[in-house]
Design a protein around this motif. Sequence first.
Motif, PDB file in Angstrom:
ATOM      1  N   ARG A   1      73.511  37.594  86.518  1.00  0.00           N
ATOM      2  CA  ARG A   1      72.719  38.782  86.837  1.00  0.00           C
ATOM      3  C   ARG A   1      72.364  38.780  88.314  1.00  0.00           C
ATOM      4  O   ARG A   1      71.892  37.777  88.854  1.00  0.00           O
ATOM      5  CB  ARG A   1      71.449  38.818  85.984  1.00  0.00           C
ATOM      6  N   ALA A   2      72.584  39.908  88.981  1.00  0.00           N
ATOM      7  CA  ALA A   2      72.388  39.994  90.425  1.00  0.00           C
ATOM      8  C   ALA A   2      70.919  40.209  90.777  1.00  0.00           C
ATOM      9  O   ALA A   2      70.141  40.763  89.992  1.00  0.00           O
ATOM     10  CB  ALA A   2      73.228  41.143  90.987  1.00  0.00           C
ATOM     11  N   GLN A   3      70.566  39.788  91.977  1.00  0.00           N
ATOM     12  CA  GLN A   3      69.234  40.035  92.504  1.00  0.00           C
ATOM     13  C   GLN A   3      69.034  41.534  92.737  1.00  0.00           C
ATOM     14  O   GLN A   3      69.980  42.286  92.947  1.00  0.00           O
ATOM     15  CB  GLN A   3      69.053  39.309  93.839  1.00  0.00           C
ATOM     16  N   TYR A   4      67.770  41.951  92.707  1.00  0.00           N
ATOM     17  CA  TYR A   4      67.454  43.324  93.073  1.00  0.00           C
ATOM     18  C   TYR A   4      67.733  43.551  94.556  1.00  0.00           C
ATOM     19  O   TYR A   4      67.748  42.623  95.357  1.00  0.00           O
ATOM     20  CB  TYR A   4      65.972  43.609  92.805  1.00  0.00           C
TER      21      TYR A   4
ATOM     22  N   THR B   1      67.489  41.655  99.088  1.00  0.00           N
ATOM     23  CA  THR B   1      68.661  41.645  99.953  1.00  0.00           C
ATOM     24  C   THR B   1      68.369  42.439 101.222  1.00  0.00           C
ATOM     25  O   THR B   1      67.451  43.258 101.270  1.00  0.00           O
ATOM     26  CB  THR B   1      69.891  42.264  99.256  1.00  0.00           C
ATOM     27  N   LEU B   2      69.173  42.198 102.234  1.00  0.00           N
ATOM     28  CA  LEU B   2      69.108  42.983 103.458  1.00  0.00           C
ATOM     29  C   LEU B   2      70.126  44.106 103.357  1.00  0.00           C
ATOM     30  O   LEU B   2      71.298  43.867 103.040  1.00  0.00           O
ATOM     31  CB  LEU B   2      69.424  42.086 104.670  1.00  0.00           C
ATOM     32  N   PHE B   3      69.661  45.338 103.593  1.00  0.00           N
ATOM     33  CA  PHE B   3      70.523  46.514 103.523  1.00  0.00           C
ATOM     34  C   PHE B   3      71.241  46.627 102.176  1.00  0.00           C
ATOM     35  O   PHE B   3      72.388  47.046 102.093  1.00  0.00           O
ATOM     36  CB  PHE B   3      71.552  46.514 104.660  1.00  0.00           C
ATOM     37  N   ARG B   4      70.543  46.157 101.131  1.00  0.00           N
ATOM     38  CA  ARG B   4      71.042  46.288  99.755  1.00  0.00           C
ATOM     39  C   ARG B   4      72.339  45.516  99.517  1.00  0.00           C
ATOM     40  O   ARG B   4      73.039  45.759  98.546  1.00  0.00           O
ATOM     41  CB  ARG B   4      71.249  47.763  99.384  1.00  0.00           C
ATOM     42  N   ARG B   5      72.639  44.549 100.378  1.00  0.00           N
ATOM     43  CA  ARG B   5      73.925  43.850 100.256  1.00  0.00           C
ATOM     44  C   ARG B   5      73.827  42.353 100.538  1.00  0.00           C
ATOM     45  O   ARG B   5      74.396  41.538  99.801  1.00  0.00           O
ATOM     46  CB  ARG B   5      74.952  44.469 101.209  1.00  0.00           C
ATOM     47  N   TYR B   6      73.117  41.962 101.602  1.00  0.00           N
ATOM     48  CA  TYR B   6      73.168  40.596 102.105  1.00  0.00           C
ATOM     49  C   TYR B   6      72.030  39.773 101.523  1.00  0.00           C
ATOM     50  O   TYR B   6      70.853  40.091 101.699  1.00  0.00           O
ATOM     51  CB  TYR B   6      73.105  40.600 103.633  1.00  0.00           C
ATOM     52  N   ALA B   7      72.390  38.683 100.822  1.00  0.00           N
ATOM     53  CA  ALA B   7      71.400  37.853 100.151  1.00  0.00           C
ATOM     54  C   ALA B   7      70.486  37.171 101.161  1.00  0.00           C
ATOM     55  O   ALA B   7      70.942  36.709 102.216  1.00  0.00           O
ATOM     56  CB  ALA B   7      72.098  36.809  99.279  1.00  0.00           C
ATOM     57  N   MET B   8      69.175  37.099 100.815  1.00  0.00           N
ATOM     58  CA  MET B   8      68.191  36.460 101.690  1.00  0.00           C
ATOM     59  C   MET B   8      67.512  35.321 100.937  1.00  0.00           C
ATOM     60  O   MET B   8      67.089  35.501  99.800  1.00  0.00           O
ATOM     61  CB  MET B   8      67.119  37.461 102.120  1.00  0.00           C
ATOM     62  N   ASP B   9      67.395  34.160 101.602  1.00  0.00           N
ATOM     63  CA  ASP B   9      66.565  33.120 101.028  1.00  0.00           C
ATOM     64  C   ASP B   9      65.117  33.378 101.438  1.00  0.00           C
ATOM     65  O   ASP B   9      64.819  34.346 102.157  1.00  0.00           O
ATOM     66  CB  ASP B   9      67.045  31.729 101.433  1.00  0.00           C
ATOM     67  N   LEU B  10      64.195  32.532 100.987  1.00  0.00           N
ATOM     68  CA  LEU B  10      62.779  32.802 101.232  1.00  0.00           C
ATOM     69  C   LEU B  10      62.435  32.769 102.720  1.00  0.00           C
ATOM     70  O   LEU B  10      61.658  33.602 103.208  1.00  0.00           O
ATOM     71  CB  LEU B  10      61.919  31.796 100.464  1.00  0.00           C
ATOM     72  N   SER B  11      63.012  31.821 103.464  1.00  0.00           N
ATOM     73  CA  SER B  11      62.702  31.749 104.893  1.00  0.00           C
ATOM     74  C   SER B  11      63.220  32.981 105.623  1.00  0.00           C
ATOM     75  O   SER B  11      62.539  33.524 106.510  1.00  0.00           O
ATOM     76  CB  SER B  11      63.295  30.472 105.504  1.00  0.00           C
ATOM     77  N   GLN B  12      64.415  33.443 105.257  1.00  0.00           N
ATOM     78  CA  GLN B  12      64.947  34.662 105.870  1.00  0.00           C
ATOM     79  C   GLN B  12      64.127  35.881 105.475  1.00  0.00           C
ATOM     80  O   GLN B  12      63.870  36.766 106.304  1.00  0.00           O
ATOM     81  CB  GLN B  12      66.406  34.845 105.453  1.00  0.00           C
ATOM     82  N   THR B  13      63.692  35.915 104.230  1.00  0.00           N
ATOM     83  CA  THR B  13      62.872  37.039 103.763  1.00  0.00           C
ATOM     84  C   THR B  13      61.607  37.161 104.591  1.00  0.00           C
ATOM     85  O   THR B  13      61.255  38.249 105.069  1.00  0.00           O
ATOM     86  CB  THR B  13      62.518  36.862 102.280  1.00  0.00           C
ATOM     87  N   PHE B  14      60.898  36.042 104.776  1.00  0.00           N
ATOM     88  CA  PHE B  14      59.643  36.100 105.523  1.00  0.00           C
ATOM     89  C   PHE B  14      59.888  36.362 107.008  1.00  0.00           C
ATOM     90  O   PHE B  14      59.094  37.047 107.658  1.00  0.00           O
ATOM     91  CB  PHE B  14      58.846  34.820 105.312  1.00  0.00           C
ATOM     92  N   ALA B  15      60.986  35.840 107.556  1.00  0.00           N
ATOM     93  CA  ALA B  15      61.297  36.100 108.968  1.00  0.00           C
ATOM     94  C   ALA B  15      61.519  37.582 109.216  1.00  0.00           C
ATOM     95  O   ALA B  15      61.013  38.159 110.193  1.00  0.00           O
ATOM     96  CB  ALA B  15      62.527  35.306 109.391  1.00  0.00           C
ATOM     97  N   LEU B  16      62.258  38.225 108.308  1.00  0.00           N
ATOM     98  CA  LEU B  16      62.522  39.646 108.468  1.00  0.00           C
ATOM     99  C   LEU B  16      61.296  40.488 108.100  1.00  0.00           C
ATOM    100  O   LEU B  16      60.995  41.490 108.760  1.00  0.00           O
ATOM    101  CB  LEU B  16      63.718  40.055 107.601  1.00  0.00           C
ATOM    102  N   MET B  17      60.584  40.075 107.056  1.00  0.00           N
ATOM    103  CA  MET B  17      59.416  40.819 106.616  1.00  0.00           C
ATOM    104  C   MET B  17      58.348  40.879 107.690  1.00  0.00           C
ATOM    105  O   MET B  17      57.705  41.912 107.900  1.00  0.00           O
ATOM    106  CB  MET B  17      58.845  40.158 105.340  1.00  0.00           C
ATOM    107  N   MET B  18      58.152  39.753 108.381  1.00  0.00           N
ATOM    108  CA  MET B  18      57.104  39.665 109.397  1.00  0.00           C
ATOM    109  C   MET B  18      57.621  39.936 110.804  1.00  0.00           C
ATOM    110  O   MET B  18      56.865  39.882 111.773  1.00  0.00           O
ATOM    111  CB  MET B  18      56.473  38.270 109.363  1.00  0.00           C
ATOM    112  N   GLN B  19      58.943  40.246 110.918  1.00  0.00           N
ATOM    113  CA  GLN B  19      59.562  40.467 112.221  1.00  0.00           C
ATOM    114  C   GLN B  19      59.226  39.315 113.173  1.00  0.00           C
ATOM    115  O   GLN B  19      58.791  39.505 114.312  1.00  0.00           O
ATOM    116  CB  GLN B  19      59.135  41.809 112.815  1.00  0.00           C
ATOM    117  N   GLN B  20      59.433  38.107 112.633  1.00  0.00           N
ATOM    118  CA  GLN B  20      59.166  36.916 113.435  1.00  0.00           C
ATOM    119  C   GLN B  20      60.172  36.812 114.592  1.00  0.00           C
ATOM    120  O   GLN B  20      61.222  37.444 114.592  1.00  0.00           O
ATOM    121  CB  GLN B  20      59.244  35.668 112.550  1.00  0.00           C
ATOM    122  N   ARG B  21      59.820  35.974 115.572  1.00  0.00           N
ATOM    123  CA  ARG B  21      60.680  35.808 116.729  1.00  0.00           C
ATOM    124  C   ARG B  21      62.093  35.409 116.287  1.00  0.00           C
ATOM    125  O   ARG B  21      62.278  34.502 115.492  1.00  0.00           O
ATOM    126  CB  ARG B  21      60.098  34.732 117.647  1.00  0.00           C
ATOM    127  N   GLY B  22      63.095  36.128 116.790  1.00  0.00           N
ATOM    128  CA  GLY B  22      64.479  35.849 116.454  1.00  0.00           C
ATOM    129  C   GLY B  22      64.961  36.513 115.177  1.00  0.00           C
ATOM    130  O   GLY B  22      66.067  36.219 114.710  1.00  0.00           O
TER     131      GLY B  22
END
Length: 572
Positions: free
Chosen positions: A146-149, A153-174
């Motif tokens: 069963r696929a993730q919601y 994902t990023l742009f409904r396609r690219y899988a994100m782990d938790l660290s990537q999720t929080f980096a993108l969610m918070m617009q962290q440096r880099g």
Amino acid sequence: MMESFDLIVVGSGAAGAMAALRGADLGLSVLIVEKAHQFGGTSATSGGVMWVPGHGLDGDQGDSAAEALRYLRSVIGVSVDAERLAAYVDRAPEMLRFLKDSGVPVMAAAWPDYFPDAPGARADRSIICPTFDGRQLGDDRYPLMRAQYSRFTLFRRYAMDLSQTFALMMQQRGWRWTAAKMIARYWLDIGTRRLSARDRRFTQGAGLMGALYKQVFARGVELRLETALEGLTLAADGRVSGITVRRFGQVQQIAAHHGVVLAAGGFEWNQALRERFYPVPGLARHSSTPEEGNRGEALIAAEAIGASLAHTDQGWWIPTMTLPAPGAANFHEIHQAAFDVGRPWSVCVNRLGLRFVNEATGYDRFGQAMVADQVKTGANMPCWLIFDAKFRAKFSAGGLMPTVHTPDHRIPGHWWDHYVFRAGSIEELARKIGIAPQALSETVQVMNGYAQTGVDPEFGRGGNIYDRFFGDPGVTPNPNLGPIDTAPFYAVPIDNGDLGTKGGLRCDAQARVLDGGGRPIPHLYAAGNCAASPFGDCYPGAGATIGPALTFGFVAAEDIAARAHEQQRMTA
């Protein structure tokens, strides 16, 4: 002749997979039946976190069963089975060691317990799995997990782990470089792109379930999809002797020599059961679990043979919001807003324009507050998330992505003033969403005062480590409070969604299903959201659904195998 197995598991989520893995490891022949077209259950769509006190992964962490029980007893608000609660605390570390020794990699995460000020609370009890290469399941099975919601994902396609999720969610440096690497890695994987559009990186819940099922399949467990439970069969002596299933219209009975483990999830998609059990039923369609997935079939089947229930008035609540599903007419998508509601430059109000909760609290407590306020005022469910242009620029609001991803001009015209509301002033916004302008204006002014001092004397928002963990560290003096003062102003309705149901079949410390007199129904077990939570009304920490699911799936298999081996010894 009727087909038979030593152990039959109903449901392919974390509880079922663990019961199957441990059962097969102990020499039992095992069948998993799953009604869906894909395996992995709700667990595969989750964050994949396991709450395991006293895990000891990194040596002696100073945690203990006594400390965990002290914490749990201080935060659980209803009567629970003390023996079952203690069994969870005792057996969860054992389960985790087995999981790790079986080949499933695990690691501790720095995630505060959801009641961080309670005695015995810690910030190291949540366990996660690293990214899993889905193609290790085999190219035939990889697309069947069963696929993730899309929200994971990023742009409904690219899988994100938790660290990537929080980096993108918070617009962290880099964060832009993080996104670029994710996209490049996906498209450079040419071999997988020829096979499927799905990202081979299984992250979060899919990472856990992928690693788990690699071991399940390695032990020869049989999995049958599109196979729905119709009922339980009883032998003349009253023990559960098998199940009746339906597959593509054909009904079949399958015998279980030593036990049946019900691990088919809760009943959140059964509106009739919600109406029966919940004080404020809410709508099934606001659930954030797979649509029409968990409808309580296992609960109904067990209740039909005398099983009793517990804690059915409780859910694993989470705030959600609704948007049209992209590219599909007449369908809507449910988006979680678990952390969005506690960000700075925002406030949540009921339909009277009044706050009712510390918005940054744990998502389950947020949902409980929605229910309590609805009972008290009749003016909640939905409530409203109000925010300004600063919030809009940086944070998501449920499915509404920040302006860096989705500027206002890219929002479909028919969304405005139906799904998302915008106005040049707070008073105008209030009129659009049916709240008295003065009431909402006063609430916002009060919140702006709290943002200046950094103290929320009403609800304590941002006053503990859990709140601040999901705040914005660049906002001072309180990372969860910021003035709502920059036009335009926005609002989205927030529903009381869920991650499943907390209540279900009443079970004992061995995961045996109990009848109305508190006696075990012979050979019948339950784990996961199919069973009543050992925590009653409480959500103690990240992973408090999957932790018990895995643990009591493990416990059930051990009890069944011990009884089977004893029976074999006596008949030898």
